[in-house]
Scaffold this active site. Structure first.
Site, PDB file in Angstrom:
ATOM      1  N   LYS A   1      42.099 -24.158 -53.922  1.00 23.49           N
ATOM      2  CA  LYS A   1      41.295 -24.872 -55.174  1.00 23.49           C
ATOM      3  C   LYS A   1      40.424 -23.855 -55.801  1.00 23.49           C
ATOM      4  CE  LYS A   1      40.286 -29.516 -53.477  1.00 23.49           C
ATOM      5  NZ  LYS A   1      39.524 -30.421 -53.497  1.00 23.49           N
TER       6      LYS A   1
ATOM      7  N   ASP B   1      36.927 -34.832 -58.237  1.00 24.22           N
ATOM      8  CA  ASP B   1      35.980 -35.299 -57.095  1.00 24.22           C
ATOM      9  C   ASP B   1      34.960 -36.257 -57.452  1.00 24.22           C
ATOM     10  OD1 ASP B   1      38.496 -34.265 -55.197  1.00 24.22           O
ATOM     11  OD2 ASP B   1      37.640 -33.004 -55.224  1.00 24.22           O
TER      12      ASP B   1
END
Ligand code: ATR
Length: 280
Positions: free
Chosen positions: A66, A102
């Protein structure tokens, strides 16, 4: 034309994203595919260089890529710049851009799981300050939360969140966790405690107001011990699986051009993959 997307990670075999996107491709009758691709850290630059050429509209990015993905592709929005991680990469005009879904997935999951819920003015107690916490903190502050009390075993990581996100973040010692619950409108577990194969989360809930909403980002098991204990004493709960489903919405829209719906049928499909004995 068949549109392609994928999820990359190392390892990647556990990812449930293909079930989610496969369900939506079928539901909306879109000619497309979504596959798992194992990518080692040292292969990441070459993977991204070849992504558009191989006909991909983009990909999801999971551990451990990420941060590296954030450094490699363009940053699509200011909220993502602040986070320093991306979980969704998409192609536009021959270039790759990255964003993080997210935070919005977390908020959408709470709203769907507890209709009428609103972050505005709320005091939130967050247990844990690991990688997953940042997106939640950013989203809650942007949505108007008043105070975020963050208790973490390593206090320095909660202090780092205060440096990055400002004075609404109040770092606390892990040993204070049970005590600060008395302030909570919303309690979130972002630690790995309670996950299948990890130690349980044993924080005492006696001080938690019965009106507080409780959620957990852990979704294996579907109902963690924390959620079961909270439910048993009368608190409303929202299980962590909703966040996984809702964070997938914008990626699907970016790659396949349709904003998909998180249906009960999808929830049940993924819940049964996690726990074959699951019943709604
Ligand atoms: P990251 O996402 O940064 O890789 P992690 O190792 O997945 O972090 O851990 C996620 C969170 O669970 C962290 O807040 C971690 O606390 P530390 O920052 O002190 O490592 C928390 N955590 C993991 N095991 C724990 C334990 N036994 N007791 C308390 N917190 C724990």
């Amino acid at each position: 034309m068949t549109r392609k997307a994928c999820v990359i990670g190392w390892p990647i075999s556990h990812s449930r994203s293909p079930i989610i996107h496969g369900y939506w491709l079928k539901r909306y009758g879109i000619e497309g595919s979504y596959e798992r691709i194992p990518v080692k850290p040292e292969e990441l630059p070459a993977f991204f260089s070849g992504l558009i050429g191989q006909g991909f509209a983009g990909c999801n990015v999971t551990l451990p890529h990420k941060e590296a993905a954030f450094r490699t592709v363009g940053t699509a929005d200011a909220a993502t710049s602040r986070l320093g991680v991306v979980n969704t990469v998409f192609a536009r005009d021959g270039e790759l851009w990255g964003t993080s879904t997210d935070g919005e997935g977390f908020l959408a999951s709470l709203t769907a799981g507890h209709p009428g819920w609103c972050a505005k003015g709320q005091t939130v107690v967050i247990l844990g300050a690991g990688g997953a916490t940042r997106a939640l903190v950013g989203a809650l502050i942007d949505a108007g939360a008043a105070r975020l009390l963050i208790a973490n075993r390593t206090r320095a990581k909660a202090e780092e969140l205060q440096r990055d996100f400002g004075a609404k973040v109040e770092p606390r010692d892990w040993t204070e966790a049970a005590e600060i619950l008395r302030h909570a409108n919303l309690l979130i577990n972002t630690t790995s405690l309670g996950m299948t194969g990890q130690p349980p989360l044993t924080v005492d809930l006696d001080n938690l107001p019965k009106t507080a909403l409780v959620t957990d980002i852990v979704y294996t098991p579907l109902e963690t011990d924390l959620l079961q204990r909270a439910k048993a004493r009368g608190n409303a709960i929202v299980p962590g699986l909703g966040m996984l489903l809702h964070q997938a919405v914008r990626g699907f829209d970016l790659w396949f051009g349709t904003r998909p719906e998180v249906t009960e049928e999808l929830y049940d499909l993924v819940a049964r993959d996690i726990d074959p004995g699951y019943r709604r």
